[in-house]
Design a protein around this motif. Structure first.
Motif, PDB file in Angstrom:
ATOM      1  N   LEU A 183       0.828  -1.218   0.000  1.00 49.81           N
ATOM      2  CA  LEU A 183       0.000   0.000   0.000  1.00 49.81           C
ATOM      3  C   LEU A 183       0.856   1.259   0.000  1.00 49.81           C
ATOM      4  O   LEU A 183       0.425   2.300  -0.499  1.00 49.81           O
ATOM      5  N   LYS A 184       2.049   1.195   0.552  1.00 44.54           N
ATOM      6  CA  LYS A 184       2.944   2.354   0.530  1.00 44.54           C
ATOM      7  C   LYS A 184       3.307   2.716  -0.910  1.00 44.54           C
ATOM      8  O   LYS A 184       3.310   3.890  -1.289  1.00 44.54           O
ATOM      9  N   PHE A 185       3.560   1.703  -1.724  1.00 44.09           N
ATOM     10  CA  PHE A 185       3.937   1.960  -3.112  1.00 44.09           C
ATOM     11  C   PHE A 185       2.739   2.335  -3.989  1.00 44.09           C
ATOM     12  O   PHE A 185       2.831   3.231  -4.825  1.00 44.09           O
ATOM     13  N   TYR A 186       1.612   1.635  -3.801  1.00 51.36           N
ATOM     14  CA  TYR A 186       0.490   1.818  -4.720  1.00 51.36           C
ATOM     15  C   TYR A 186      -0.540   2.844  -4.271  1.00 51.36           C
ATOM     16  O   TYR A 186      -1.259   3.380  -5.106  1.00 51.36           O
ATOM     17  N   ARG A 187      -0.621   3.127  -2.944  1.00 49.24           N
ATOM     18  CA  ARG A 187      -1.653   4.066  -2.491  1.00 49.24           C
ATOM     19  C   ARG A 187      -1.104   5.191  -1.620  1.00 49.24           C
ATOM     20  O   ARG A 187      -1.856   5.937  -1.008  1.00 49.24           O
ATOM     21  N   ASN A 188       0.233   5.288  -1.545  1.00 53.51           N
ATOM     22  CA  ASN A 188       0.857   6.365  -0.768  1.00 53.51           C
ATOM     23  C   ASN A 188       0.421   6.315   0.702  1.00 53.51           C
ATOM     24  O   ASN A 188       0.299   7.343   1.365  1.00 53.51           O
ATOM     25  N   ILE A 189       0.173   5.097   1.193  1.00 53.23           N
ATOM     26  CA  ILE A 189      -0.311   4.913   2.562  1.00 53.23           C
ATOM     27  C   ILE A 189       0.827   4.466   3.467  1.00 53.23           C
ATOM     28  O   ILE A 189       1.553   3.516   3.153  1.00 53.23           O
ATOM     29  N   GLU A 190       0.992   5.171   4.554  1.00 46.43           N
ATOM     30  CA  GLU A 190       1.927   4.779   5.610  1.00 46.43           C
ATOM     31  C   GLU A 190       1.098   4.310   6.799  1.00 46.43           C
ATOM     32  O   GLU A 190       0.321   5.079   7.368  1.00 46.43           O
ATOM     33  N   CYS A 191       1.222   3.055   7.169  1.00 45.23           N
ATOM     34  CA  CYS A 191       0.466   2.552   8.319  1.00 45.23           C
ATOM     35  C   CYS A 191       1.285   1.527   9.076  1.00 45.23           C
ATOM     36  O   CYS A 191       2.200   0.911   8.520  1.00 45.23           O
ATOM     37  N   ASP A 192       0.962   1.357  10.326  1.00 45.54           N
ATOM     38  CA  ASP A 192       1.604   0.333  11.144  1.00 45.54           C
ATOM     39  C   ASP A 192       0.938  -1.008  10.823  1.00 45.54           C
ATOM     40  O   ASP A 192      -0.285  -1.119  10.878  1.00 45.54           O
ATOM     41  N   PRO A 193       1.722  -2.044  10.482  1.00 45.89           N
ATOM     42  CA  PRO A 193       1.114  -3.334  10.132  1.00 45.89           C
ATOM     43  C   PRO A 193       0.174  -3.881  11.194  1.00 45.89           C
ATOM     44  O   PRO A 193      -0.742  -4.647  10.874  1.00 45.89           O
ATOM     45  N   HIS A 194       0.369  -3.495  12.476  1.00 49.45           N
ATOM     46  CA  HIS A 194      -0.502  -4.043  13.523  1.00 49.45           C
ATOM     47  C   HIS A 194      -1.930  -3.524  13.398  1.00 49.45           C
ATOM     48  O   HIS A 194      -2.866  -4.100  13.959  1.00 49.45           O
ATOM     49  N   GLN A 195      -2.123  -2.426  12.616  1.00 49.88           N
ATOM     50  CA  GLN A 195      -3.466  -1.893  12.390  1.00 49.88           C
ATOM     51  C   GLN A 195      -4.212  -2.633  11.283  1.00 49.88           C
ATOM     52  O   GLN A 195      -5.409  -2.424  11.093  1.00 49.88           O
ATOM     53  N   ILE A 196      -3.511  -3.470  10.545  1.00 52.96           N
ATOM     54  CA  ILE A 196      -4.129  -4.204   9.436  1.00 52.96           C
ATOM     55  C   ILE A 196      -4.790  -5.477   9.966  1.00 52.96           C
ATOM     56  O   ILE A 196      -4.185  -6.256  10.696  1.00 52.96           O
ATOM     57  N   VAL A 197      -6.049  -5.663   9.587  1.00 55.33           N
ATOM     58  CA  VAL A 197      -6.800  -6.861   9.956  1.00 55.33           C
ATOM     59  C   VAL A 197      -7.118  -7.636   8.680  1.00 55.33           C
ATOM     60  O   VAL A 197      -7.684  -7.078   7.731  1.00 55.33           O
ATOM     61  N   ILE A 198      -6.741  -8.897   8.636  1.00 52.02           N
ATOM     62  CA  ILE A 198      -7.013  -9.731   7.465  1.00 52.02           C
ATOM     63  C   ILE A 198      -8.438 -10.258   7.559  1.00 52.02           C
ATOM     64  O   ILE A 198      -8.846 -10.839   8.567  1.00 52.02           O
ATOM     65  N   THR A 199      -9.209 -10.065   6.486  1.00 49.39           N
ATOM     66  CA  THR A 199     -10.614 -10.485   6.429  1.00 49.39           C
ATOM     67  C   THR A 199     -10.833 -11.355   5.189  1.00 49.39           C
ATOM     68  O   THR A 199      -9.890 -11.656   4.457  1.00 49.39           O
ATOM     69  N   THR A 200     -12.094 -11.714   4.944  1.00 47.66           N
ATOM     70  CA  THR A 200     -12.391 -12.491   3.733  1.00 47.66           C
ATOM     71  C   THR A 200     -12.656 -11.587   2.527  1.00 47.66           C
ATOM     72  O   THR A 200     -12.865 -12.087   1.423  1.00 47.66           O
ATOM     73  N   GLY A 201     -12.675 -10.279   2.730  1.00 49.83           N
ATOM     74  CA  GLY A 201     -12.937  -9.364   1.621  1.00 49.83           C
ATOM     75  C   GLY A 201     -13.650  -8.115   2.100  1.00 49.83           C
ATOM     76  O   GLY A 201     -13.882  -7.917   3.303  1.00 49.83           O
ATOM     77  N   SER A 202     -14.026  -7.256   1.158  1.00 46.86           N
ATOM     78  CA  SER A 202     -14.634  -5.964   1.496  1.00 46.86           C
ATOM     79  C   SER A 202     -15.924  -6.112   2.295  1.00 46.86           C
ATOM     80  O   SER A 202     -16.158  -5.368   3.251  1.00 46.86           O
TER      81      SER A 202
END
Length: 491
Positions: A183-202
């Motif tokens: 996401l840093k490369f494609y959406r200019n997003i800087e985030c801490d990986p611990h904030q990312i939650v893996i789901t089954t989709g949108s």
């Protein structure tokens, strides 16, 4: 049939502890209810009397008497020498069947209001297997099956028995770290990986986020038109929805500027389904506005790879430094929908609640899938695939539009605003989009009615169509068929 059906009979009330004189009646009632409520299927053979008697620990004469009563009451029939079979439904006494079902239904507890609202707002029909021209599908024929299979085989060769256990709801760390980098490369997003939650989709992400944020009566804002399933969840949660119109720059901020919504749900990269791309100015203003309110933006970037490839605009999330944006993404649109892996970047203040709901419902996404996808990203297969499908989708879009304009323009006016995986065809007033969609579906072509995306279905009359899921040969074949079907529908 030589199954031991003791557990089925017990489910329907059979009990050998009853007084002896009642055993055959008890067996009859259990068999009858098993038939009426569909546990045992019509024309299915019942176990031979000797076998049934042995399994149940009763005399053979008890089973014979129960079978004879089933036959006499029309629930079974005997075929000389071959055994006893369950009667077809049409041969049963409908009034008796109806009364039995009605009596049993009365004994069931009432569903919750929330359960009823969800069931009334979702279409549970089995999905059609047809692919052309279902919106939201990537080029399925380009998915690198051999590479994925190799990675899958590697996983199962290396996995240890201790890894076949429970995992955290947030997802494996290496995948979350790679998604953050992606996401840093494609959406200019800087985030801490611990904030990312893996789901089954949108949709799964939306279910988690909406349930954590929305109470009954809360004000929320969605675009009009919008993703129908997002709207249905908000309706089922009994929120007060304000439907904001969409203009040429995206969601119309002025229409709700003075409101106090709990959340704003938006699809800025490729407004679903109109294809309008939110302008940079509108993104900045929306981000400035949310920081003056007790609100949060749900940014659904469902196909950002396609809509931001040529001329990328930064995600609203990247503009916000106040934990006021939840960012949603998915690999189901990029790779294939049966993958069922997506992700959400969740603000810290609501992260624990989202993970708790995730744990209490879906628990966690398959570690096998997560680790295989992680390897797919680490070996740069994802970037290779992304570059490949960008070229192919552009070519397929050109072929689709060209053929459509030549053979269907008299009946359907194609709009080309969308940079994602679908296009909209506006219909003449004398064609109803829902009726035409159903007619096409009956003949193997999927195109969603545009009216379904609006608060009032009459606001939109058209078809939402995918254009890149199948190869060029099949595409032109199906377009030719579609042109014939539209002409026959009009006539």
């Amino acid at each position: 049939m030589r199954y031991n059906i003791k557990s089925i009979l017990r489910k329907h009330g059979f009990d050998t502890n009853l007084p002896y004189t009642n055993i055959y009646q008890n067996l009859y009632h259990a068999l009858r209810d098993s038939i009426v409520f569909g546990t045992l299927n019509e024309n299915e053979a019942l176990p031979p009397t000797r076998l049934m008697a042995k399994d149940l620990g009763v005399s053979r004469s008890t089973v014979i008497k129960a079978y004879d009563k089933l036959i006499g009451d029309g629930f079974a029939w005997s075929k000389g020498g071959a055994g006893v079979f369950i009667a077809p439904k049409k041969m049963m006494a409908l009034d008796v069947v109806s009364e039995l079902k009605s009596t049993k239904e009365k004994r069931k507890p009432h569903l919750s209001k929330l359960g009823l609202k969800f069931s009334k707002r979702i279409n549970l029909r089995e999905e059609r297997k047809s692919i052309p021209f279902r919106p939201g599908l990537p080029p399925l024929d380009l998915f690198p099956l051999v590479k994925w299979q190799t990675l899958s085989n590697e996983y199962w060769k290396k996995v240890t028995s201790s890894e076949l256990t429970y995992y955290g709801s947030s997802g494996i760390k290496s995948l979350r770290k790679n998604i953050a980098n992606y996401l840093k490369f494609y959406r200019n997003i800087e985030c801490d990986p611990h904030q990312i939650v893996i789901t089954t989709g949108s949709l799964h992400s939306l279910y988690l986020i909406f349930n954590v944020l929305v109470d009954k009566g809360d004000q929320v804002v969605t675009e009009n038109p919008t993703y129908p399933n997002a709207r249905k969840i908000l309706e089922a949660l009994q929120s007060k929805i304000f439907y904001a119109p969409v203009d040429k720059e995206g969601i119309d901020l002025e229409s709700f500027r003075n409101r106090q919504p709990k959340l704003v749900y938006t699809t800025p990269s490729n407004q679903y389904p109109t294809g309008v791309r939110m302008s940079m100015d509108r993104r900045i203003k929306l981000n400035d506005w949310v920081q003056t309110k007790q609100s949060i933006i749900i940014e659904d970037d469902y196909d950002h790879e396609f809509s931001n490839w040529e001329n990328p605009l930064p995600a609203i999330y990247s503009l916000n430094n106040d934990d006021r944006v939840v960012y949603l993404g998915t690999f189901n649109k990029l790779l294939h929908p049966s993958l069922r892996v997506g992700y959400a970047i969740v603000p810290n203040f609501m992260l624990d609640s989202v993970l708790a709901l995730h744990q209490h419902s879906n628990r966690f996404i398959s570690p096998y899938l997560q680790k295989t996808l992680n390897a797919f990203m680490e070996r740069d297969y994802l970037n290779d695939h992304l570059r490949n499908i960008m070229e192919v989708t552009a070519r397929r879009r050109e072929i689709f539009v060209g053929y459509f304009e030549k053979h269907l323009a008299a009946h359907i006016s194609l709009e080309e605003k969308s940079q994602g995986l679908h296009l909209i065809g506006k219909l003449n007033r004398n064609i109803n989009d829902k009726d035409l969609s159903e007619y096409l579906g009956q003949n193997g072509i999927v195109a969603h009615p545009l009216g379904n995306y609006y608060k009032n279905p009459k606001e939109g009359n058209g078809l939402v169509m995918g254009y890149c899921s199948v190869n060029e040969i099949l595409m032109t074949k199906k377009l030719r068929m579609m042109a014939q079907l539209v002409r026959s529908y009009k006539s």
